[in-house]
Structures are given as C-alpha cells and as structure tokens.
Scaffold this active site. Structure first.
Site, PDB file in Angstrom:
ATOM      1  N   GLU A  95      -7.293  38.713  41.417  1.00  0.00           N
ATOM      2  CA  GLU A  95      -7.170  37.850  40.244  1.00  0.00           C
ATOM      3  C   GLU A  95      -7.075  38.692  38.974  1.00  0.00           C
ATOM      4  OE1 GLU A  95      -8.820  33.685  41.182  1.00  0.00           O
ATOM      5  OE2 GLU A  95     -10.442  34.889  40.367  1.00  0.00           O
ATOM      6  N   ASN A 117     -11.568  26.543  42.992  1.00  0.00           N
ATOM      7  CA  ASN A 117     -12.793  26.907  42.278  1.00  0.00           C
ATOM      8  C   ASN A 117     -12.947  25.979  41.069  1.00  0.00           C
ATOM      9  OD1 ASN A 117     -14.866  28.124  40.875  1.00  0.00           O
ATOM     10  ND2 ASN A 117     -13.657  29.902  40.231  1.00  0.00           N
ATOM     11  N   TRP A 118     -13.867  25.037  41.196  1.00  0.00           N
ATOM     12  CA  TRP A 118     -14.047  24.059  40.109  1.00  0.00           C
ATOM     13  C   TRP A 118     -14.742  24.639  38.890  1.00  0.00           C
ATOM     14  CZ3 TRP A 118     -16.152  18.975  42.811  1.00  0.00           C
ATOM     15  CH2 TRP A 118     -15.145  18.463  43.640  1.00  0.00           C
ATOM     16  N   LYS A 119     -15.330  25.808  39.040  1.00  0.00           N
ATOM     17  CA  LYS A 119     -16.157  26.385  37.961  1.00  0.00           C
ATOM     18  C   LYS A 119     -17.205  25.356  37.538  1.00  0.00           C
ATOM     19  CE  LYS A 119     -12.147  29.038  36.703  1.00  0.00           C
ATOM     20  NZ  LYS A 119     -11.532  29.969  35.799  1.00  0.00           N
ATOM     21  N   HIS A 122     -16.565  36.930  40.945  1.00  0.00           N
ATOM     22  CA  HIS A 122     -15.530  36.343  40.092  1.00  0.00           C
ATOM     23  C   HIS A 122     -15.600  37.025  38.729  1.00  0.00           C
ATOM     24  CE1 HIS A 122     -13.306  33.467  37.651  1.00  0.00           C
ATOM     25  NE2 HIS A 122     -12.783  33.028  38.777  1.00  0.00           N
ATOM     26  N   GLY A 130      -6.835  31.214  33.815  1.00  0.00           N
ATOM     27  CA  GLY A 130      -7.025  30.151  32.828  1.00  0.00           C
ATOM     28  C   GLY A 130      -6.169  30.295  31.587  1.00  0.00           C
ATOM     29  N   GLU A 148     -15.531  35.952  35.849  1.00  0.00           N
ATOM     30  CA  GLU A 148     -16.436  35.302  34.881  1.00  0.00           C
ATOM     31  C   GLU A 148     -17.888  35.681  35.168  1.00  0.00           C
ATOM     32  OE1 GLU A 148     -14.923  31.344  35.508  1.00  0.00           O
ATOM     33  OE2 GLU A 148     -13.033  31.962  34.602  1.00  0.00           O
ATOM     34  N   SER A 175      -3.793  31.162  37.249  1.00  0.00           N
ATOM     35  CA  SER A 175      -2.839  30.131  36.831  1.00  0.00           C
ATOM     36  C   SER A 175      -1.882  29.708  37.955  1.00  0.00           C
ATOM     37  CB  SER A 175      -2.068  30.575  35.583  1.00  0.00           C
ATOM     38  OG  SER A 175      -2.976  30.816  34.515  1.00  0.00           O
ATOM     39  N   GLY A 228      -8.212  27.786  39.957  1.00  0.00           N
ATOM     40  CA  GLY A 228      -9.159  27.131  39.062  1.00  0.00           C
ATOM     41  C   GLY A 228      -8.609  25.792  38.592  1.00  0.00           C
ATOM     42  N   GLY A 229      -8.011  25.796  37.407  1.00  0.00           N
ATOM     43  CA  GLY A 229      -7.557  24.568  36.739  1.00  0.00           C
ATOM     44  C   GLY A 229      -6.805  23.593  37.633  1.00  0.00           C
TER      45      GLY A 229
END
Ligand code: PEP
Length: 251
Positions: free
Chosen positions: A167, A9-11, A95, A173, A97, A213, A234-235
């Site tokens: 999650e 997930n690149w966001k 998600h 993150g 966010e 993470s 993500g990251g």
C-alpha cells in the site's frame, strides 16, 4: 494457482445498524466461487455480531489490529486470543495509519505476526512507501526492509500463509492509484524478497495484495497484473454494492 483475496478495511467507520445491513447484503449476494476470498475488516465492536451473520457463508471477518500479548495490563488493547475466540480468521497488521498515528514499528509488526500464527490467525501485513521515499527512489529498499522485518523468524509454512498488502502511502484515501504497472513492479519485488528469504516454491504461494484507492473502475486492471493477487480496500469497501463489485472482479 493463487486465489484472489479482496479485503475491505472499514477503518473507524459505521455504527452497528449500518454494519449489520452491510453484512446482510454481502452474505446474501456473495458469489459462490472458490477463486475469490472475501474478508470484511470492521472495527472491534462489530466483530462478534458480524461473525454470527457470516455463519454458513464464505465471507470471512478480520480485525484491523491487535496486541501481541495474550492478556495482561494493556488498557484499551485487544489480544489475539480474544480475536480467535470470537471466530476472527485474519488480522491486518502494520497498516500505515497504525504506523503513523499509533507508533507501530517493524519490530511490533513482527511480534504481532508471530502472535497471529501462534493463535491460528492469518496476518495481512501492510507495507508501503511515502511520496518522499518514492521520489527519492527508495521504494524498493524500504518495502524490502519492511517485508523482511515482518517475516523474521516465521517458518516457511507460516510465510507461505501470510498475506502481504503493498500500500503506497501516497495512494491511500487520496484518490491517487499507483498505475497497475507501478503497483505490479513493487509486488514482483516483494515476491522476490520472499523468494530470497525462503524459496521459489513458497514465494509462488504468497498472496500479495495492492491497496490504495482501489475501486470498481480500476480493479480489473490491477488484478490482471502478474503479481497482484487481490486488494486491500478502504473507501470503496464501505458500501456493500461496491465491495461486491470488487469481489466479482476476482471470480
Ligand atoms: C486502506 O485503508 O488500506 C486503503 C487502501 O484505503 P483506500 O482504499 O481508501 O485508499
């Protein structure tokens, strides 16, 4: 035997040249294994270009969100019909966010899971607790509620095809990962919830990912757990090298 599904997930990151460079490398180096499924989830503006780059490869492209309506007066929104038409295969829904900053609720997530299946898209439904909920021992109840609401009204076949991503919000993150045992405990609970609303046979088919993470250093331990079938990342999915290492762990 369930497949391992690694989704990146690149966001809201990258510009087009970076997105294309990433996909060039991933398509070139992606392992040719039927044990692992690779999904890249870029922002909307890159979908079409990246999908063309994946032609003839086993890399799938997903959206990070969508509206539940097919079309209409919804300024700024993107519909399931548009995504399917582009060649998108999966869509991340709910998600944390989106829930926190864009007023996504269990009800809208449920409308979106239906819309996804009505348009031939596989939903990746995100659930997870806050730190306060974890500390108040509310994790299992909270996650159970989110899963039941998201799946409400779907057929057994659709539930079997749904990907659920557990999650914990406090691990997204932040560099803090749930221990693999902690993560597995909740994933097992999720499978039991699916079993309660369908059957053991369906529950055994559902892919349950962990997210929070995840990185090359902890993926092996997470994937070794009985009910963790992959990761939503993500990251560590932003660099092709690191994404490929995560995928490699699933082969
Ligand atoms: C996510 O975006 O779903 C996520 C888990 O992010 P990170 O891997 O950066 O914690």
């Amino acid at each position: 035997m369930r497949k391992t599904v690694i989704a990146g997930n690149w966001k809201m990151n990258k510009v087009m040249s970076e997105a294309k460079g990433f996909m060039d490398e991933v398509v070139k180096k992606a392992p040719n294994s039927n044990k692992v499924e690779m999904i890249v989830c870029p922002p909307y503006p890159f979908l079409s270009t990246l999908i063309k780059q994946t032609e003839g490869s086993n890399v799938k492209v997903a959206a990070q969100n969508m509206h539940f309506e097919e079309n209409g007066a919804f300024t700024g929104e993107v519909s399931p019909l548009m995504l399917k038409d582009l060649g998108v295969t999966h869509v991340i829904l709910g998600h944390s966010e989106r829930r926190e900053y864009f007023a996504e609720t269990d009800e809208t997530v449920n409308k979106k899971t239906h819309a996804a299946f009505n348009h031939g898209l596989i939903p990746i439904v995100c659930v997870g607790e806050t730190l306060e909920q974890r500390e108040a021992n509310e994790t299992m109840n909270h996650v159970e509620g989110q899963v039941k609401e998201a799946l409400k009204g779907l057929s057994e076949q659709q539930i079997a095809e749904t990907i659920i991503a557990y999650e914990p919000i406090w691990a997204i993150g932040t560099g803090k990962t749930a221990s693999s045992e902690e993560a597995n405990e909740v994933c097992t609970h999720i499978r039991n919830v699916v079993k309660k609303v369908t059957s053991e046979e369906i529950a055994e088919k559902v892919i349950i990912q962990y997210g929070g993470s995840v990185k090359p250093a902890n993926i092996d331990e997470l994937l070794s757990q009985s009910d963790i079938d992959g990761a939503l990342v993500g990251g560590a999915s932003l660099e092709a090298d690191s994404f490929l290492q995560l995928v490699e762990a699933g082969t």
